[in-house]
Design a protein around this motif. Sequence first.
Motif, mmCIF file in Angstrom:
data_model
loop_
_atom_site.group_PDB
_atom_site.id
_atom_site.type_symbol
_atom_site.label_atom_id
_atom_site.label_comp_id
_atom_site.label_asym_id
_atom_site.label_seq_id
_atom_site.Cartn_x
_atom_site.Cartn_y
_atom_site.Cartn_z
ATOM 1 N N ALA A 22 0.826 -1.208 0.000
ATOM 2 C CA ALA A 22 0.000 0.000 0.000
ATOM 3 C C ALA A 22 0.861 1.259 0.000
ATOM 4 C CB ALA A 22 -0.925 -0.011 1.224
ATOM 5 N N PHE A 23 1.935 1.248 0.767
ATOM 6 C CA PHE A 23 2.781 2.440 0.850
ATOM 7 C C PHE A 23 3.426 2.759 -0.499
ATOM 8 C CE2 PHE A 23 7.106 4.112 1.369
ATOM 9 C CZ PHE A 23 6.815 5.342 1.922
ATOM 10 N N VAL A 24 3.993 1.747 -1.158
ATOM 11 C CA VAL A 24 4.680 2.001 -2.430
ATOM 12 C C VAL A 24 3.687 2.434 -3.499
ATOM 13 C CG1 VAL A 24 6.078 0.973 -4.256
ATOM 14 C CG2 VAL A 24 6.562 0.431 -1.871
ATOM 15 N N ILE A 25 2.506 1.826 -3.540
ATOM 16 C CA ILE A 25 1.499 2.238 -4.524
ATOM 17 C C ILE A 25 1.122 3.703 -4.302
ATOM 18 C CG2 ILE A 25 -0.895 1.930 -5.254
ATOM 19 C CD1 ILE A 25 -0.571 -1.042 -4.830
ATOM 20 N N CYS A 26 0.890 4.087 -3.044
ATOM 21 C CA CYS A 26 0.544 5.478 -2.745
ATOM 22 C C CYS A 26 1.693 6.424 -3.052
ATOM 23 C CB CYS A 26 0.145 5.608 -1.272
ATOM 24 S SG CYS A 26 -1.345 4.708 -0.815
ATOM 25 N N PHE A 27 2.898 5.999 -2.730
ATOM 26 C CA PHE A 27 4.059 6.852 -2.938
ATOM 27 C C PHE A 27 4.316 7.073 -4.425
ATOM 28 C CE2 PHE A 27 8.563 7.954 -3.005
ATOM 29 C CZ PHE A 27 8.645 8.852 -1.961
ATOM 30 N N VAL A 28 4.178 6.010 -5.211
ATOM 31 C CA VAL A 28 4.421 6.113 -6.653
ATOM 32 C C VAL A 28 3.303 6.894 -7.339
ATOM 33 C CG1 VAL A 28 4.578 4.779 -8.789
ATOM 34 C CG2 VAL A 28 5.835 4.033 -6.768
#
Length: 471
Positions: A281-287
């Motif tokens: 979830a963090f990487v999807i949101c960050f990207v």
Amino acid sequence: MGSGGKYTGDGFDDISSGYKKERVYSLGDAFDRKKKNPSTTSKSIEEEKIVEKPGKNKRLKRSAAKREAEERNERKEKKIVRPLEEVMRAAPEKRTTAVASDKKRSYYDFSIIVIVLFLLVAGLFSLYSVSYYSSAKYYGDAMFYVKRQAIFAVIGFALMIGISFVPYHFYTASIKIGKFGTRPVFLFYLICIVLEMAILLMGIAAGGSKRWIQLGPIKFEPAEINKVAVILMTALLIGKSARNAGKLFEFFRVLVFVMAGLILPIAKQNLSSGIIMFAIAFVICFVGSDKKRWWIVLLIIGALAAIILVKSEGYRGDRFIKWFEVETNPDSYQVREGLYAIASGGLFGKSFGQGTVKLGYLVEGHTDEIFASICEEIGVFGIACLLLIYLLLIWRIKVIADNAPDAEGGLICVGVMVQIAVQVALNICVATSVIPSTGVTLPFFSYGGTALVILLVEIGLVLSVSMRITE
């Protein structure tokens, strides 16, 4: 001199246009012209006599011959260059017309299928090598684990191919159920939360935590299914509002729907799966967002939550103690045996089937600790080749994410890519005692039907995105 031309010491500098296409007139020609045209004066004839002077005549002939040669060369060059220019101009037009006339072709990444097949076959061979002793001892069949894993591999591969032909927008599109509208991903998300809550009532405990649910002959781990829900839900929330993904409202919406609604209950019972889903979830949101500050805050919140969850359960604290005292603590034998197996494998390993750690020394040698068992038999060089295969798979998924037709498809690929990368990294770090022991499987190699099927389903989602890429 006369009107016929201006004479200099070097000859005629200017010749009228009427003389350019004729050779120099002789004296006889001049008298003939005089007879035909009585108006021609003797002065003009005398001017033409000058042309008959030997030195001047030769120079004029040479200059005329030079002009003719230059004209011939120009004509030849024009005859050669013009057709080539016409061909070169016509070729791009022809190619453009051909491309415009062709229908758009979808892009299906067969290289991912080849990589997945290789990993599946290699995983089954490795599983047989490291599990035949325990399979024969506890089940009376040396192929017990391999047979079951092969069945799940076939089911998962069939689901992967089938899902690849279903548009990925189907899972996030709005549908009508009676008078109400919803999205399939919302229903799937709700089912995953119900299954997670069901673990508290009917979950099966193993290794100090409840992770599995038994429904008749079927035993599965809901946390693996929840990974797909996190990928689809986060990709939907961020993909539909990519421009506003860095704003505070979007931050709290993701935090409520994904983090608090799904990851924290999982982390309560299965911290390793919670870490993986938090990373997804963090990487999807960050990207997917332009402004990163709120997601950095989320990362800090996640780290603090992990520390609190570790201290809230006694067995998690014991794992940290075992990790710090790996050389002296009697309860750290599992970690030590894994390190012995990796060290004894050397550069090229003991060869297939010749490992000894699987003979009862490593309890989880066919599941979470399979990396140590494999490393003993194929060595550091074999492990390096295996990691290259993983990197190749991750790279192909990244290529599809970069060329996805929309943000939602690209973020789905990012989620799958992060899950594979994090699971491989965590499994290797646990086996090499870089981090405390936790239950994380090695993709395509560790025994576990639910994890294998769900991983192949996620690869099917990636292939579905690739099918929507047109050439």
